[in-house]
Write a protein that holds these residues in place. Structure first.
Motif, mmCIF file in Angstrom:
data_model
loop_
_atom_site.group_PDB
_atom_site.id
_atom_site.type_symbol
_atom_site.label_atom_id
_atom_site.label_comp_id
_atom_site.label_asym_id
_atom_site.label_seq_id
_atom_site.Cartn_x
_atom_site.Cartn_y
_atom_site.Cartn_z
ATOM 1 N N PRO A 282 44.123 40.603 16.711
ATOM 2 C CA PRO A 282 45.244 41.430 16.238
ATOM 3 C C PRO A 282 45.369 42.752 16.996
ATOM 4 O O PRO A 282 46.482 43.206 17.278
ATOM 5 N N ALA B 74 48.019 36.879 18.252
ATOM 6 C CA ALA B 74 46.932 37.390 17.428
ATOM 7 C C ALA B 74 46.036 36.278 16.903
ATOM 8 O O ALA B 74 45.103 36.554 16.145
ATOM 9 N N VAL C 190 52.415 43.177 14.164
ATOM 10 C CA VAL C 190 51.418 42.114 14.336
ATOM 11 C C VAL C 190 51.040 41.520 12.986
ATOM 12 O O VAL C 190 51.058 40.291 12.798
ATOM 13 N N LEU C 191 50.681 42.370 12.019
ATOM 14 C CA LEU C 191 50.265 41.834 10.725
ATOM 15 C C LEU C 191 51.426 41.183 9.979
ATOM 16 O O LEU C 191 51.241 40.170 9.296
ATOM 17 N N MET D 269 51.676 37.749 11.445
ATOM 18 C CA MET D 269 50.595 36.886 10.982
ATOM 19 C C MET D 269 50.868 36.368 9.575
ATOM 20 O O MET D 269 50.637 35.195 9.271
ATOM 21 N N VAL E 299 48.339 31.584 13.469
ATOM 22 C CA VAL E 299 47.114 32.361 13.586
ATOM 23 C C VAL E 299 45.907 31.437 13.730
ATOM 24 O O VAL E 299 44.924 31.793 14.364
ATOM 25 N N LYS F 211 41.564 36.990 9.998
ATOM 26 C CA LYS F 211 41.296 36.519 11.358
ATOM 27 C C LYS F 211 39.815 36.239 11.533
ATOM 28 O O LYS F 211 38.973 37.093 11.326
#
Length: 320
Positions: free
Chosen positions: A57, A79, A219-220, A223, A230, A250
């Protein structure tokens, strides 16, 4: 070569067979409260460790900072450690094409898909390992897209002194709140930067609280929106995010797993034996999240792991 001191590992998960303690998974674990304070520790959580793919990430956020134009599905794959399913491969090809590159630009090693079904299908069809199928190809494609956006060279993008890798270091040090302790080479060939386990949890939590539309928040968000990118079907990262909406998870090689809860808590674990069957780290990280104040009832069953004798369950894993 001088040997660096290992973190102080402690028993985290016990293997019980037919009422008999058969083995123990040792490791370290940390849980951060929703205020960001350390609320739970097992072992030495301040010693340097290698996050492995749990650092992806941060690497994806660096690519976005550099100007890589990635759609959310592509960002999640950047990520992630994908399983090599067809939609994963198609997404990586698209990432490269959008940057004006082809698969020859990838510098990750050739590999088989992590997904067993896809691997078997390829074997039956006479296929072979490729760079696209390697679980880190999304991360590499994002780094290459960042190089194109930044006007940087692409042939040497894995060198630690390359601008894209320097940017990764900057993102990690800012998010984790500490200096990188050591630079190693990851399994995919990219630089792997050592931070503490507490720093890893702190860094992922910092991304969860990053301002809207920032690279870290994007990014999050990606995800959470595309958890199958992911990891893949049936894998813990994907299952945790599907079953605990708002969470981000992750996994990393050698027994690492980092998770942020929807309510702001975060946890990270490292199993000293590498947890090769992926059976102990989920229990350990959920213990840490719960101890830090998170509600993990919706996913507690994901930590259950039967020990079988013949065709019958004869034991289980148990928190120490």
């Amino acid at each position: 070569m001088p040997r660096n001191p290992q973190p102080h590992y402690v028993p985290l998960v016990e293997v019980v067979r037919s009422g008999f303690g058969e083995g123990v998974h040792f490791g370290t674990a940390v849980g951060l409260t929703r205020q960001g304070e350390i609320g739970y520790t097992r072992g030495d959580v301040r010693a340097p460790m290698l996050p492995r793919s749990s650092a992806k990430p941060f690497q994806a956020a660096a690519a976005l900072r550099a100007g890589a134009r990635l759609e959310p599905a592509q960002t999640a794959l950047a990520a992630g450690s994908h399983s090599g399913e067809p939609h994963h491969v198609k997404t990586v090809v698209g990432m490269l094409a959008d940057a004006g590159l082809d698969t020859d630009a990838l510098r990750c090693p050739a590999d088989w898909p992590l997904d067993g079904g896809e691997r078997d299908r390829l074997l039956r069809a006479g296929g072979a390992p490729t760079r696209l199928l390697m679980n880190c190809s999304g991360k590499h494609a994002a780094m290459l897209a960042a190089c194109v956006a930044g006007g940087w060279s692409t042939g040497d993008y894995l060198e630690p002194g390359h601008p894209v890798q320097e940017l990764v270091r900057q993102v990690i040090e800012e998010a984790c709140g500490e200096r990188v302790a050591h630079t190693a080479v990851d399994g995919c060939g990219a630089p792997q930067l050592a931070v503490s386990l507490a720093g890893l949890a702190r860094g992922l939590r910092a991304m969860a609280f990053a301002p809207d539309s920032s690279p870290e928040a994007r990014v999050l968000d990606a995800m959470r929106e595309f958890p199958a990118n992911v990891a893949g079907e049936g894998r813990i990262d994907t299952l945790l995010m599907r079953r605990l909406p708002g969470a981000a998870a992750k996994m990393g090689a050698e027994g690492v797993l980092a998770v942020t809860a929807p309510t702001g808590e975060a946890a990270a674990v490292k199993l000293s034996d590498g947890d090769p069957w992926f059976r102990a780290r989920t229990m350990a990280v959920l213990d840490a999240l719960e101890a830090a104040g998170a509600d993990v009832d919706a996913v507690r069953d994901l930590a259950e792991s039967e020990i079988r004798g013949g065709d019958e369950p004869v034991g289980r894993l148990r928190s120490v």
